[in-house]
Enzyme design. Structure first.
Site, PDB file in Angstrom:
ATOM      1  N   ASP A  15       8.785  30.358   4.474  1.00  0.00           N
ATOM      2  CA  ASP A  15       9.583  30.896   5.572  1.00  0.00           C
ATOM      3  C   ASP A  15      10.922  31.350   5.019  1.00  0.00           C
ATOM      4  OD1 ASP A  15      10.960  28.485   5.109  1.00  0.00           O
ATOM      5  OD2 ASP A  15       9.866  27.461   6.702  1.00  0.00           O
TER       6      ASP A  15
ATOM      7  N   ASP B 149      21.940  20.088   1.005  1.00  0.00           N
ATOM      8  CA  ASP B 149      21.495  18.863   0.341  1.00  0.00           C
ATOM      9  C   ASP B 149      21.425  19.003  -1.173  1.00  0.00           C
ATOM     10  OD1 ASP B 149      19.364  20.603   0.443  1.00  0.00           O
ATOM     11  OD2 ASP B 149      18.074  19.302   1.625  1.00  0.00           O
TER      12      ASP B 149
ATOM     13  N   ASP C 113      15.180  31.609   5.904  1.00  0.00           N
ATOM     14  CA  ASP C 113      16.297  31.148   6.716  1.00  0.00           C
ATOM     15  C   ASP C 113      17.502  32.031   6.462  1.00  0.00           C
ATOM     16  OD1 ASP C 113      14.692  29.084   7.606  1.00  0.00           O
ATOM     17  OD2 ASP C 113      15.430  27.669   6.096  1.00  0.00           O
TER      18      ASP C 113
END
Length: 515
Positions: A135, A214, A137
């Site tokens: 996907d 992260d 983002d």
């Protein structure tokens, strides 16, 4: 006769012309006297000397005057603190041809509306690694409500992190606003409890957003305007080294902010084949209990990413290695710690290996079957306990499945659309042992027969179920009507089942006593 003024001027002119030799001409006035050497030319003029004449039609300016003085190094300038490392299009392999057209639409429309917009996260990471992203983002300085004004097909989701989902049929492009970097500030948009971020809708700049992510390899931004890659956290170095590293100097604090990062570390290590940096690996053994503070529904979503992407067996082994699996499936972990007949229990490993094989072949994997595998060992052991206490097989399986599924909900919330089929697979296992009369034919018509049959084959491969029973069902469903009739006639005859005597010598307990 005195001279007139006119005659005097003419005489003076003749004297002046007589000083110039007719052979040399007027240009000789510009030459030095013959007894003087020509002037020396500086072979290395200083940088501040006048520039060469500009070409015709081009007016010299300050930029041209500094042209000779500007150095021309071959290596790019190192970024200053706070500046990103910029990778030009000629130095990376990302092409718009490999980016989803819908993601490009979102990027360009946000830019046309006056906002910053970058491709970010796993999509950029996978493209740099030559993988096909699952996907895409987008990160932007537009707030979620502003994104919704740009796209009519936009839906805002989330309370902990406010996100915008732009829908293009089955594809969803997730758009997130740049997060702010205010770790010690709490207000209505940001709230922290015991180190865990429970709400964070404080917005900031792209530099702050990069530091809020992260792992360094997930903090790479692709600029669709000039096709550059921006790296604020040295993620490219870790990407080339095959290493997962948390952003920041305190990995334990980052895990406490969001304990799901521990599961993400395992997932990325399995998916990418990367190693976890030692400073980020050490806290994994000590902080697993923090997963109990995470919403059970969120853990369900994370487990699907771990076990349905083709590396389920590797993820299972790593989770057990770091002590995380027991925090997610405590009943299963307790069973796996024991041995039966001096052999370790291998059913879960075989089931997850089978799942990976189906993913590799492009076949579907239903979460119901996956969780039936993960929770089968405690269900089977509870089933056998109930049999020893005098329960009928079908009733015992129903009760055992209900107990285990109910306890598991407090750790990982399995939606009913998966938990009910999961229990159907379990409850059909004792029914598959009934091969008399019309029961086999009715079993073939059951909507969950195929899943229950596959489950039986796995049990037989693990040495738990009778291989002859699995082989019988394999031949039965492949035979014609006459073959099936002969198999039923030749099969074991129905016997009156001897009721087991309870261990305590009393009557068999009622359903209310075992719940």
């Amino acid at each position: 006769m005195p001279r007139t003024l006119k005659q005097h001027i003419a005489s003076l002119g003749q004297r002046l012309l007589g000083l110039v030799s007719p052979a040399l001409g007027p240009s000789a006035l510009n030459q030095p006297p013959p007894d003087q050497p020509p002037p020396l030319v500086d072979p290395d003029p200083p940088h501040w000397t006048e520039p060469d004449p500009a070409p015709r039609g081009r007016r010299p300016g300050p930029r041209l005057e500094r042209q000779k003085a500007a150095p021309a190094p071959n290596k790019p300038r190192a970024p200053r603190p706070g500046e990103p490392r910029i990778v030009a299009r000629s130095e990376h392999n990302i092409s718009r041809a490999n980016i989803s057209p819908n993601a490009l639409k979102v990027l360009y429309r946000l830019r046309q509306a006056g906002y910053q917009a970058y491709l970010v996260g796993g999509g950029v990471r996978d493209l740099l690694l030559g993988r096909e992203p699952k996907d895409f983002d987008v990160a932007t300085d537009a707030e979620p409500e502003e994104v919704r004004t740009v796209f009519r097909n936009c839906r805002l989701i989330g309370r902990r992190f406010r996100l915008a989902h732009v829908h293009f049929g089955a594809e969803i492009i997730e758009v997130a606003t740049f997060r702010g970097l205010n770790p010690d500030v709490e207000d209505a948009d940001r709230r922290v409890e015991n180190g865990l971020i429970v709400r964070d809708n404080s917005y900031g700049t792209i530099e702050e957003d990069a530091l809020r992510r992260d792992f360094t390899v997930n903090a790479l931004y692709y600029d669709v305007g000039d096709f550059r890659v921006l790296d604020y956290t040295n993620g490219l170095e870790d990407l080339n080294a095959g290493q997962l590293r948390l952003i920041g100097d305190d990995p334990e604090r980052r895990y406490r902010e969001d304990p799901v990062r521990m599961l993400r570390a395992v997932r990325f290590a399995c998916k990418l084949g990367f190693s976890i940096h030692p400073s980020c690996e050490r806290p994994l053994w000590d902080l697993g209990h923090l997963l109990q503070d995470i919403a059970a529904a969120r853990l369900f979503d994370e487990l699907l990413k771990l076990f349905q992407a083709g590396f389920a067996l590797d993820a299972f082994e790593k989770l057990r290695h770091y002590g995380l699996f027991g925090q997610l499936f405590p009943d299963t972990e307790a069973c796996l710690g024991r041995e039966e007949h001096e052999f370790p229990l291998t059913f879960v490993s075989r089931g997850l290996a089978n799942t990976d094989g189906r993913v590799e072949q492009g076949l579907s994997v239903t979460p119901a079957f996956l969780f039936a595998v993960l929770l089968w060992e405690p269900t089977r052991q509870r089933y056998e306990e109930l049999l020893d206490r005098g329960r009928e097989p079908i009733d015992a399986m129903i009760l055992a499945g209900s107990e285990i599924a109910t306890r598991q909900q407090s750790r990982v919330a399995i939606p009913k659309r998966y938990s009910l089929p999961m229990r159907d697979v379990w409850e059909l296992q004792p029914r598959l042992e009934q091969r008399q009369g019309t029961r086999p034919q009715r079993m073939l018509e059951h909507p969950k027969f195929r899943a229950a049959y596959d489950f039986l084959v796995l049990r037989a491969a693990a040495g738990e179920a009778d291989p002859e029973l699995a082989d019988w069902w394999t031949r039965f469903q492949g035979g014609n009507t006459q073959d099936r009739s002969r198999m039923i006639d030749a099969g074991p005859k129905k016997r009156r089942r001897r009721r087991r005597r309870p261990r305590d010598g009393g009557a068999a307990p009622e359903a209310a006593d075992v719940d």
